[in-house]
Scaffold this active site. Structure first.
Site, PDB file in Angstrom:
ATOM      1  N   CYS A  10       4.354  -3.588  16.791  1.00  0.00           N
ATOM      2  CA  CYS A  10       3.749  -2.531  17.618  1.00  0.00           C
ATOM      3  C   CYS A  10       2.255  -2.842  17.798  1.00  0.00           C
ATOM      4  CB  CYS A  10       3.939  -1.163  16.959  1.00  0.00           C
ATOM      5  SG  CYS A  10       5.673  -0.737  16.719  1.00  0.00           S
ATOM      6  N   CYS A  46      -0.641  -0.937  15.750  1.00  0.00           N
ATOM      7  CA  CYS A  46      -0.479  -0.754  14.307  1.00  0.00           C
ATOM      8  C   CYS A  46      -1.100  -1.902  13.533  1.00  0.00           C
ATOM      9  CB  CYS A  46       1.008  -0.647  13.983  1.00  0.00           C
ATOM     10  SG  CYS A  46       1.353  -0.434  12.233  1.00  0.00           S
ATOM     11  N   SER A  73      10.885   7.325   9.028  1.00  0.00           N
ATOM     12  CA  SER A  73      10.311   7.146  10.351  1.00  0.00           C
ATOM     13  C   SER A  73      10.733   5.784  10.887  1.00  0.00           C
ATOM     14  CB  SER A  73       8.786   7.226  10.246  1.00  0.00           C
ATOM     15  OG  SER A  73       8.203   7.065  11.508  1.00  0.00           O
ATOM     16  N   CYS A  98       3.276   8.648   1.057  1.00  0.00           N
ATOM     17  CA  CYS A  98       3.663   7.770   2.155  1.00  0.00           C
ATOM     18  C   CYS A  98       3.978   6.401   1.557  1.00  0.00           C
ATOM     19  CB  CYS A  98       2.490   7.706   3.135  1.00  0.00           C
ATOM     20  SG  CYS A  98       2.753   6.605   4.511  1.00  0.00           S
ATOM     21  N   LEU A 121       8.013   7.526  19.168  1.00  0.00           N
ATOM     22  CA  LEU A 121       8.314   7.401  20.598  1.00  0.00           C
ATOM     23  C   LEU A 121       7.106   6.834  21.361  1.00  0.00           C
ATOM     24  CD1 LEU A 121      10.477   7.914  22.751  1.00  0.00           C
ATOM     25  CD2 LEU A 121       9.570  10.230  23.024  1.00  0.00           C
ATOM     26  N   CYS A 129      -2.499   7.008   9.601  1.00  0.00           N
ATOM     27  CA  CYS A 129      -1.365   6.389  10.286  1.00  0.00           C
ATOM     28  C   CYS A 129      -1.731   5.063  10.912  1.00  0.00           C
ATOM     29  CB  CYS A 129      -0.893   7.269  11.426  1.00  0.00           C
ATOM     30  SG  CYS A 129       0.063   8.632  10.881  1.00  0.00           S
ATOM     31  N   CYS A 173       5.704  -6.428   8.323  1.00  0.00           N
ATOM     32  CA  CYS A 173       6.597  -5.743   9.267  1.00  0.00           C
ATOM     33  C   CYS A 173       6.888  -6.679  10.432  1.00  0.00           C
ATOM     34  CB  CYS A 173       5.931  -4.466   9.778  1.00  0.00           C
ATOM     35  SG  CYS A 173       7.016  -3.464  10.824  1.00  0.00           S
ATOM     36  N   GLU A 195       0.822  -1.205   0.000  1.00  0.00           N
ATOM     37  CA  GLU A 195       0.000   0.000   0.000  1.00  0.00           C
ATOM     38  C   GLU A 195       0.862   1.263   0.000  1.00  0.00           C
ATOM     39  OE1 GLU A 195      -4.195  -1.119   2.026  1.00  0.00           O
ATOM     40  OE2 GLU A 195      -2.533  -1.045   3.408  1.00  0.00           O
ATOM     41  N   GLY A 232       6.119  -1.363   7.090  1.00  0.00           N
ATOM     42  CA  GLY A 232       7.511  -1.781   7.238  1.00  0.00           C
ATOM     43  C   GLY A 232       8.317  -0.864   8.129  1.00  0.00           C
ATOM     44  N   GLU A 233       9.485  -1.369   8.534  1.00  0.00           N
ATOM     45  CA  GLU A 233      10.416  -0.582   9.352  1.00  0.00           C
ATOM     46  C   GLU A 233      11.606  -0.254   8.450  1.00  0.00           C
ATOM     47  OE1 GLU A 233      10.936   1.017  12.317  1.00  0.00           O
ATOM     48  OE2 GLU A 233      12.903   1.321  11.421  1.00  0.00           O
TER      49      GLU A 233
HETATM   50  N1  SAH Z   1       8.011   1.443  11.192  1.00  0.00           N
HETATM   51  C1  SAH Z   1       8.140   2.851  11.089  1.00  0.00           C
HETATM   52  C2  SAH Z   1       7.320   3.486   9.982  1.00  0.00           C
HETATM   53  C3  SAH Z   1       5.910   3.009   9.778  1.00  0.00           C
HETATM   54  S1  SAH Z   1       4.672   3.537  10.904  1.00  0.00           S
HETATM   55  C4  SAH Z   1       7.824   3.495  12.446  1.00  0.00           C
HETATM   56  O1  SAH Z   1       7.452   2.774  13.346  1.00  0.00           O
HETATM   57  O2  SAH Z   1       8.034   4.679  12.599  1.00  0.00           O
HETATM   58  C5  SAH Z   1       4.428   5.248  10.633  1.00  0.00           C
HETATM   59  C6  SAH Z   1       3.923   6.004  11.842  1.00  0.00           C
HETATM   60  O3  SAH Z   1       2.554   5.675  12.161  1.00  0.00           O
HETATM   61  C7  SAH Z   1       4.715   5.685  13.105  1.00  0.00           C
HETATM   62  O4  SAH Z   1       4.942   6.852  13.830  1.00  0.00           O
HETATM   63  C8  SAH Z   1       3.761   4.760  13.832  1.00  0.00           C
HETATM   64  O5  SAH Z   1       4.070   4.668  15.183  1.00  0.00           O
HETATM   65  C9  SAH Z   1       2.436   5.427  13.555  1.00  0.00           C
HETATM   66  N2  SAH Z   1       1.293   4.563  13.801  1.00  0.00           N
HETATM   67  C10 SAH Z   1       1.201   3.231  13.649  1.00  0.00           C
HETATM   68  N3  SAH Z   1      -0.022   2.792  14.002  1.00  0.00           N
HETATM   69  C11 SAH Z   1      -0.738   3.881  14.368  1.00  0.00           C
HETATM   70  C12 SAH Z   1      -2.073   4.083  14.804  1.00  0.00           C
HETATM   71  N4  SAH Z   1      -2.930   3.067  14.925  1.00  0.00           N
HETATM   72  N5  SAH Z   1      -2.461   5.345  15.081  1.00  0.00           N
HETATM   73  C13 SAH Z   1      -1.622   6.384  14.928  1.00  0.00           C
HETATM   74  N6  SAH Z   1      -0.352   6.259  14.519  1.00  0.00           N
HETATM   75  C14 SAH Z   1       0.098   5.020  14.238  1.00  0.00           C
END
Ligand code: SAH
Length: 345
Positions: A114, A117, A189, A103, A213, A331, A110, A90, A157-158
């Protein structure tokens, strides 16, 4: 087959020497792809027919097909691309007053896990190649007849887990003879892979680093993001301080506010303490609830209070505008869908 979009210009010149061609031919090919934006070797009419045939045999142009496109009421578009091996990724196009921001995804699936996510809980398949990252931009530009002005590595992805391909993709995106997007308009990110942050500090790239963070104590952060067990907050913040010192670049911290989880005054106070004295910016994201997710959005009132408290105490904080939430493009809402049987959708 090799992907012609995996090569930055210097690498392509070297490759051409290896296949017995003059380096300037690589310049011509690069120009066709990134300036004229052609989608086939046949269109590269200043190359001999023989060379075009040779390239067609050895390399793919890797033009993605659009499997699905959804448009939000706010103009955001979410693409599901067929990456030509049975997998799909995507990519999200957002329109701002200053231009178009894309984006991009860096991996198929991934590994970070988290809890908040949507990319979590689905199988990790593989890293995307540099060319597959770059093609996301070209495919969206082609489909809309536009030029992308900002690229954020915030899709699936990371990025620091696919370090070499991501950094090489950034070089192609940034190259004036490539996609030609200024490094300051490119953001990576990361969930906080400390070794990758140190490595990135050594690269000569002026892109923006964002750190996800999301919490201010190790207990809370480990609960939300397993990566914190390997690289706890102290190590992460130290890496950020070292990064700023080395690069003189401002870091952006992402903080997704979840109701009764990480959104109270004590969290704000700890955040101020953690970030004190750093050149940084805090991006507050109202957390997007995912299917079966345990976290829900903080109230607007609370988010504003949190932002104001940070600002009053010398930390620059803004609230991220939410785009595309009605098409699951906001996000954390992106997830890889399986092209063949949609078993993960
Ligand atoms: N893996 C990387 C990039 C992908 S996520 C990272 O972790 O930064 C992109 C951003 O979306 C990150 O800041 C992530 O923490 C945030 N994110 C993921 N799930 C989310 C959610 N359900 N609501 C709001 N932000 C979210």
């Amino acid at each position: 087959m090799k992907n012609i979009k995996d090569y930055d210009l210097e690498a392509l010149k070297q490759e051409f020497v290896e296949i017995g061609e003059k380096p300037f031919r690589a310049e011509q090919v690069f120009k066709w792809i990134y300036d004229a934006k052609v989608t086939s070797f046949d269109e590269m009419t200043n190359l001999s027919l023989e060379l075009r045939e040779k390239l067609k045999k050895e390399y793919t142009m890797c033009n993605f097909n659009i499997i699905k496109k959804q448009e939000s009421s706010d103009g955001t578009k979410k693409y599901l691309f067929d990456v030509l091996d049975g997998n799909a990724i995507e990519t999200v196009l957002m329109s701002y007053h200053h231009g178009y921001s894309l984006c991009v995804s860096s991996q198929i699936g991934c590994k970070m896990g988290c809890k908040f996510c949507a990319s979590t809980g689905i199988q990790f398949v593989r890293n995307l190649t540099s060319g597959e990252i770059v093609e996301q931009i070209l495919a969206v530009e082609r489909d809309n007849g536009i030029r992308i002005s900002n690229v954020v590595f915030m899709g699936i992805g990371e990025p620091l887990n696919n370090y070499n391909n991501v950094v090489n993709a950034i070089r192609i995106i940034n190259n004036p003879k490539g996609i030609n997007i200024g490094a300051r308009h490119i953001s990576i990110s990361t969930s906080g892979l400390v070794p990758g942050i140190y490595r990135l500090a050594e690269e000569n790239i002026q892109c923006t680093l964002s750190i996800s963070l999301h919490a201010t104590t190790n207990e809370k952060r480990s609960e939300m993001m397993p990566v914190n067990n390997a690289f706890p907050i102290e190590q992460l913040i130290q890496a950020c301080k070292d990064y700023i010192e080395k690069t003189n670049r401002r870091i952006s911290f992402e903080y997704a506010l979840a109701k009764d989880n990480n959104d109270n005054l004590e969290d704000a106070k700890r955040l101020i303490k953690l970030l004190k004295g750093m050149i940084c910016h805090v991006n507050l994201i109202p957390i997007n609830k995912i299917e079966n997710g345990i976290y829900t959005k903080s109230s607007n009132e609370n988010i504003i209070k949190f932002r104001d408290y940070l600002n009053e105490h010398g930390i620059v904080a803004t609230i991220r505008r939410e785009l595309g939430s009605d098409i699951d493009a906001a996000c954390g809402q992106l997830r890889r869908k399986n092209l063949n049987n949609n078993k993960n959708s």
